[in-house]
Design an enzyme around this catalytic site. Sequence first.
Site, PDB file in Angstrom:
ATOM      1  CG  ASN A 285     -11.106  -9.638  21.972  1.00 44.95           C
ATOM      2  OD1 ASN A 285     -11.894 -10.353  22.560  1.00 44.95           O
ATOM      3  ND2 ASN A 285     -10.416 -10.059  20.935  1.00 44.95           N
TER       4      ASN A 285
ATOM      5  CG  HIS B   6     -11.091 -14.007  27.091  1.00 41.62           C
ATOM      6  ND1 HIS B   6     -11.105 -15.271  26.555  1.00 41.62           N
ATOM      7  CD2 HIS B   6      -9.944 -13.432  26.685  1.00 41.62           C
ATOM      8  CE1 HIS B   6      -9.991 -15.462  25.866  1.00 41.62           C
ATOM      9  NE2 HIS B   6      -9.277 -14.357  25.930  1.00 41.62           N
TER      10      HIS B   6
ATOM     11  CG  HIS C  52     -10.927 -14.708  17.009  1.00 37.82           C
ATOM     12  ND1 HIS C  52      -9.668 -15.096  17.399  1.00 37.82           N
ATOM     13  CD2 HIS C  52     -11.154 -15.355  15.839  1.00 37.82           C
ATOM     14  CE1 HIS C  52      -9.150 -15.926  16.513  1.00 37.82           C
ATOM     15  NE2 HIS C  52     -10.045 -16.123  15.551  1.00 37.82           N
TER      16      HIS C  52
ATOM     17  NE  ARG D 194      -9.812 -19.874  18.645  1.00 41.93           N
ATOM     18  CZ  ARG D 194      -8.496 -19.623  18.572  1.00 41.93           C
ATOM     19  NH1 ARG D 194      -8.032 -18.452  18.945  1.00 41.93           N
ATOM     20  NH2 ARG D 194      -7.663 -20.539  18.167  1.00 41.93           N
TER      21      ARG D 194
ATOM     22  NE  ARG E 134     -10.516 -21.931  21.523  1.00 42.28           N
ATOM     23  CZ  ARG E 134      -9.180 -21.948  21.428  1.00 42.28           C
ATOM     24  NH1 ARG E 134      -8.469 -21.123  22.170  1.00 42.28           N
ATOM     25  NH2 ARG E 134      -8.561 -22.760  20.619  1.00 42.28           N
TER      26      ARG E 134
ATOM     27  CD  GLU F  39      -8.837 -11.513  16.671  1.00 44.58           C
ATOM     28  OE1 GLU F  39      -9.272 -10.675  17.490  1.00 44.58           O
ATOM     29  OE2 GLU F  39      -7.950 -12.325  16.962  1.00 44.58           O
TER      30      GLU F  39
ATOM     31  CB  THR G  99      -5.045 -16.373  22.918  1.00 43.52           C
ATOM     32  OG1 THR G  99      -5.481 -15.199  22.228  1.00 43.52           O
ATOM     33  CG2 THR G  99      -3.608 -16.178  23.374  1.00 43.52           C
ATOM     34  CB  THR G 100      -4.334 -15.041  17.895  1.00 40.88           C
ATOM     35  OG1 THR G 100      -5.750 -15.032  17.864  1.00 40.88           O
ATOM     36  CG2 THR G 100      -3.782 -15.027  16.493  1.00 40.88           C
TER      37      THR G 100
ATOM     38  CD  GLU H  92      -4.406  -6.115  16.403  1.00 43.10           C
ATOM     39  OE1 GLU H  92      -5.520  -5.744  16.024  1.00 43.10           O
ATOM     40  OE2 GLU H  92      -4.232  -6.869  17.376  1.00 43.10           O
TER      41      GLU H  92
ATOM     42  CG  HIS I 244      -1.667 -11.235  21.243  1.00 45.13           C
ATOM     43  ND1 HIS I 244      -1.353 -12.037  22.294  1.00 45.13           N
ATOM     44  CD2 HIS I 244      -2.518 -11.918  20.458  1.00 45.13           C
ATOM     45  CE1 HIS I 244      -1.979 -13.187  22.130  1.00 45.13           C
ATOM     46  NE2 HIS I 244      -2.711 -13.148  21.035  1.00 45.13           N
TER      47      HIS I 244
HETATM   48  N1  PXP Z   1      -5.321  -8.732  18.657  1.00 46.68           N
HETATM   49  C1  PXP Z   1      -5.452  -9.986  18.177  1.00 46.68           C
HETATM   50  C2  PXP Z   1      -5.168 -10.227  16.745  1.00 46.68           C
HETATM   51  C3  PXP Z   1      -5.874 -11.051  18.992  1.00 46.68           C
HETATM   52  O1  PXP Z   1      -6.010 -12.281  18.479  1.00 46.68           O
HETATM   53  C4  PXP Z   1      -6.149 -10.786  20.342  1.00 46.68           C
HETATM   54  C5  PXP Z   1      -6.612 -11.903  21.216  1.00 46.68           C
HETATM   55  O2  PXP Z   1      -7.877 -12.302  20.856  1.00 46.68           O
HETATM   56  C6  PXP Z   1      -6.016  -9.460  20.796  1.00 46.68           C
HETATM   57  C7  PXP Z   1      -5.574  -8.459  19.953  1.00 46.68           C
HETATM   58  C8  PXP Z   1      -6.304  -9.113  22.221  1.00 46.68           C
HETATM   59  O3  PXP Z   1      -5.345  -9.744  22.991  1.00 46.68           O
HETATM   60  P1  PXP Z   1      -5.454  -9.743  24.575  1.00 46.68           P
HETATM   61  O4  PXP Z   1      -6.686 -10.512  24.920  1.00 46.68           O
HETATM   62  O5  PXP Z   1      -4.196 -10.397  25.006  1.00 46.68           O
HETATM   63  O6  PXP Z   1      -5.556  -8.302  24.988  1.00 46.68           O
END
Ligand code: PXP
Length: 240
Positions: free
Chosen positions: A7, A10, A43, A45, A49, A70, A100-101, A151, A191
């Site tokens: 992902n 960030h 993602h 959003r 952001r 996402e 975050t989610t 997931e 996550h």
């Molecule tokens: N899976 C989902 C559904 C998420 O929303 C996120 C965060 O954007 C992640 C995985 C990745 O999480 P992390 O950044 O904590 O590794």
Amino acid sequence: MTLLGVNVDHVATLRNARGTGEPEPLQAALSARLGGADGIVCHLREDRRHINERDVRLLLETVHAGLQLELALADDIVKFALEVKPAEVMIVPERRQELTTEGGFDAIGGQAKLAAAIAAFREAGITVSVFVAPEMAQLEAAQKAGAETVELHTGPFSHARTAAEQDVELDKIETAAHRAWELGLEVHAGHGLNYGNIERLLKTVPVERVNIGHAIVSRALFTGFENAVRDMKALIAASS
Ligand code: PXP
């Protein structure tokens, strides 16, 4: 072996802090690919952001089928996804104030909306994953709504403060994964996963894919993206 989705949200968070155009999420995605990432996740959003439409389009042009978009079920975002057609979408809940989610999608309460969105995505040839808490009823509702993949939310496992607490959360994930497989679903997890907890998770629950953002982006600041992904791939290879 378990696949790794990286992902890159960030990287965009950092870019947007100054609005100068760097660092570039696309560059991170390409480096992640060089480091062995099997897929890229971003993602879009509602408050934009981090990732924006331009990022999604650029990522789609460059990482093609490897992009998982996402999204929450907001009309304009769903419309955008149907227009740009990523190979995969992951449906998540979204709250404006969250960092975050924070929780899984409520596939029980939101089943009608979920089923309609999944039908539209599938008709457009887009594979759908739903991010859910590791609970039987949520898995069953997601499957009933037409999801092909779930997931499992690993946040509580990742944030557990003691080994005993972590055992309890891991147990929930393991039980949920087995039920999801029984239901014919593909199982992903994500996550809060990091270099310290990935082996424990995968040795107990060999899910088909993990999606990881924050830990990899954080390490990449010091080692470079390619190395940060390679390090995670090595841990995954050693445990699945
Ligand atoms: N899976 C989902 C559904 C998420 O929303 C996120 C965060 O954007 C992640 C995985 C990745 O999480 P992390 O950044 O904590 O590794």
